[in-house]
Motif scaffolding. Structure first.
Motif, short mmCIF file in Angstrom:
data_model
loop_
_atom_site.label_atom_id
_atom_site.label_comp_id
_atom_site.label_asym_id
_atom_site.label_seq_id
_atom_site.Cartn_x
_atom_site.Cartn_y
_atom_site.Cartn_z
N SER A 167 0.63 -1.19 0.24
CA SER A 167 -0.21 -0.08 0.32
C SER A 167 0.73 0.90 -0.12
O SER A 167 0.00 2.07 -0.72
N GLY A 168 2.14 1.37 0.84
CA GLY A 168 2.98 2.24 0.84
C GLY A 168 4.03 2.58 -0.02
O GLY A 168 3.99 3.19 -1.17
N ARG A 169 3.73 1.29 -1.47
CA ARG A 169 4.33 2.03 -2.39
C ARG A 169 3.19 3.00 -3.71
O ARG A 169 3.62 3.41 -4.41
N SER A 170 1.82 2.86 -3.34
CA SER A 170 0.84 3.72 -4.11
C SER A 170 0.71 5.09 -4.01
O SER A 170 0.24 5.54 -4.65
N PHE A 171 1.55 4.92 -2.77
CA PHE A 171 2.15 6.51 -2.27
C PHE A 171 3.40 7.27 -3.03
O PHE A 171 3.19 8.80 -2.31
N LEU A 172 4.13 6.45 -3.22
CA LEU A 172 5.19 7.32 -3.86
C LEU A 172 4.91 7.28 -5.10
O LEU A 172 4.64 6.22 -6.61
N VAL A 173 5.43 8.75 -5.98
CA VAL A 173 5.53 8.60 -7.83
C VAL A 173 6.72 7.90 -8.00
O VAL A 173 7.49 7.20 -7.02
N SER A 211 15.68 9.27 1.96
CA SER A 211 15.32 8.44 0.98
C SER A 211 15.07 9.57 -0.05
O SER A 211 15.31 10.20 -0.06
N ARG A 212 14.78 8.90 -1.19
CA ARG A 212 14.65 10.08 -2.37
C ARG A 212 13.56 10.82 -2.02
O ARG A 212 13.19 11.32 -3.05
N THR A 213 12.52 10.67 -1.38
CA THR A 213 10.98 11.26 -1.45
C THR A 213 11.60 12.58 -0.72
O THR A 213 11.20 13.45 -0.68
#
Length: 318
Positions: A167-173, A211-213
């Motif tokens: 689910s967390g991956r869905s929140f990352l560009v 992190s990249r974010t």
């Protein structure tokens, strides 16, 4: 040669033919002042004696091994630990140093192992107390500049929460997909003035400082919010809406309309946000795809946190 002297409570005046000489003398302490000072000293000694005797009579309350056994027998109950940490400063410090971490490891073992790279005895962004609060507490929601509410929705202890790395991956560009992010399923709150329910969710990054974010936020020079703080550690936050870093896959994962959600990430890597949940039809149950057209890779890692159950619920099983 004539000379004379005069004494007052604080100065002695000597006058002679050579001139005036003033010498400072200490005032004589009164009997009342002396008694007060002695009484204050006795109180301090008595208080120190009471404290040391209390520790000597109850050494077990601060014994780490004993506390581990007690909370282990209670299966690390969150409410018992909150009450214990509020007893005094010594227990609060012990909980901050050891007990919150053990609760997190016991209740969400896979999630904590992933967030700490297999070293759960190390540090975590924002501290273990904030991590424990994030696991068990839905922070509620208030209106922000990009998300309006008719009235605030209060926070509460969540009965059960599932955190998922997929689910967390869905929140990352797409450019930040290599980051580790766990996000909970939305906690449904009735909105009152809308047909759609309010969904409130939370999450946490692993290794957020590298992190990249975070690098993307800094590279874009996104400013920190003035009026919003992290509800878990109190740190300042970035609005991912203002940063334009909310992918369309986040709305699909949440079951929300595109543009109907907002979330924040604090400088310690905690995430919290809200969305408007829309009723799903039978045709909406298909597989999800990310922005690049690929399906989820099936590497589902999750922990479900039950507030009342003793053991963690792994892999979504109940």
């Amino acid at each position: 040669m004539e000379s004379w002297s005069h004494t007052c409570p604080t100065k002695k005046w000597n006058v002679s033919g050579d001139g005036l000489v003033i010498t400072q003398t200490e005032p004589r302490p009164s009997a009342i002042h002396t008694r007060r000072k002695m009484s204050s000293q006795r109180r301090r000694v008595d208080q120190a004696g009471d404290s040391s005797s209390s520790d000597a009579e109850n050494p077990g309350i601060l014994d780490e091994r004993l506390l581990f056994l007690v909370f282990g027998s209670m299966r690390w109950d969150i409410h018992a630990l909150c009450q214990t940490a509020s007893v005094n400063t010594k227990l609060r410090a012990l909980a901050k140093r050891l007990l919150w971490r053990e609760l997190c490891v016991y209740r969400a073992p896979r999630m904590i192992a992933s967030l700490t790279n297999g070293a759960p005895n190390g540090r975590i962004g924002g501290g273990w107390q904030a991590m424990a609060k994030l696991l068990f507490y839905c922070c509620g929601c208030q209106s922000s500049r990009h998300f309006g509410l008719g009235r605030p929705s209060p926070g509460h202890f969540a009965r059960e929460t599932r955190f998922s790395k997929t689910s967390g991956r869905s929140f990352l560009v797409s450019k930040c997909r290599g980051d580790v992010l766990y996000v909970s399923d939305p906690c449904e709150h009735p909105s009152g003035d809308r047909e759609d329910d309010l969904g409130i969710y939370r999450g946490v990054f692993g290794g957020f400082m590298k992190s990249r974010t975070r690098a993307c936020l800094i590279r874009r020079q996104v400013g920190l919010e003035e009026r919003v703080k992290c509800p878990y550690c109190g740190a300042r936050v970035w609005s991912m809406t203002a940063a334009r870093l909310i992918p369309k896959s986040a709305a699909r994962r949440l079951g929300s309309l595109d543009g109907g959600s907002e979330y924040f990430v604090c400088v310690n890597g905690h995430l919290h946000g809200a969305c408007w949940l829309v009723p799903l039809s039978d045709d909406d149950g298909g597989g999800e795809e990310d922005e690049e057209g690929g399906a989820d890779d099936g590497d589902e890692e999750e922990d479900a946190i039950d507030r009342n159950a003793g053991n963690p619920i792994a892999n979504g099983s109940h």
